[in-house]
Design a protein around this motif. Structure first.
Motif: not given
Length: 274
Positions: A1-13, A224-230
């Motif tokens: 897959m291509l690398e995404l370019e989005h400018g956000f800091r992303v952490v995965d829980v 404030d209660r939603v956390l990114f998880g992949s």
């Protein structure tokens, strides 16, 4: 897959790291630490919470937890210790009766295990999958409450948000997987969102939430209660990141979901932490 370019800091829980061939055979999806790290990098994910996949019911999680902690060294992973227990989480009348006389076996997590994990700087929290591993007994839950570390909980039809509220909420920070509705149960997702109004230390992770309207509602009503998880490796983290990026919400709400909220719950995910 291509690398995404989005400018956000992303952490995965929510990522799984299988420590050995037995775990891979059980889960059916092989991924090495190197490949997981590479896929996270492709999605722009800078840190990820990892814990082992399910073990056979009569085996302890001590060895897999330690293996995951070892594999996390010098990688952008933070290990959560997976814990199990003797109680049936279903809430059925027959289950409640069995739980009255249930007792820990040698392979179940006990309070001493929890205390050791909590004060081992390799671990940053705990993972509970009650439908697969059983629910810890009251003594062990009390120790989880005493140490106060965040607990990632796998929810769904066999451990609904109402059961999470009855047994876990109000005791320690809880991050509920997939808005509590895996797989794609919109009613359970709504039930979990409704619980946010009454429980301050309760959070929802976005893994496998494929309804855009549900994600948007949560980010608009409870930013404030939603956390990114992949949910990696069952899905590529690019997929989850793109779902957030294409929502009709503000950049501030996206930034909170991608990293800021998680850093408040899990201090080691904050920028500059190692």
């Amino acid at each position: 897959m291509l690398e995404l370019e989005h400018g956000f800091r992303v952490v995965d829980v929510n990522a799984r790291l299988d420590p050995d061939k037995q775990s891979i055979a059980t889960r059916g999806r092989e991924i090495s630490p190197e490949r997981l790290e590479r896929e996270l990098h492709q999605a722009g994910v800078v840190r990820a919470i990892v814990s082992p996949g399910a073990q056979p019911g009569d085996q302890s999680y001590l060895r897999p937890n330690n293996a995951v902690a070892r594999m996390s060294v010098d990688r952008p992973f933070l290990a959560f210790a997976r814990v199990n227990g003797p109680r049936d989480p279903s809430g059925r009348t027959s289950a409640r009766l069995r739980n009255l006389t249930s007792s820990r076996k040698d392979y179940h997590t006990d309070p001493d295990d929890v205390e050791q994990y909590a004060y081992d700087d390799r671990f940053h929290g705990f993972t509970l999958a009650p439908a697969k591993d059983g629910l810890p007994d009251e003594e062990t839950l009390s120790m989880l409450e005493d140490v106060g570390l965040p607990v990632f909980v796998e929810g769904g039809k066999e451990f609904e948000p109402s059961a999470v509220a009855d047994s876990l909420l109000g005791r320690f920070p809880v991050i509920l997987s997939s808005f509590g509705g895996f797989p794609l149960n919109r009613d359970l997702m709504q039930e979990a969102m409704d619980l946010l109004d009454d429980h301050d230390d309760f959070y929802l992770d976005t893994s496998f939430v494929r309804y855009r309207s549900v994600l948007e509602q949560a980010l608009l009503e409870h930013p404030d209660r939603v956390l990114f998880g992949s949910g990696s490796p069952e899905t590529h983290p690019n997929v989850g990141v793109m779902e957030i990026l294409t929502l009709d919400v503000s950049e501030d709400a996206m930034a909170k979901a991608f990293a800021k909220n998680a850093a408040r719950v899990i201090s080691a995910l904050a920028p500059g932490e190692t």
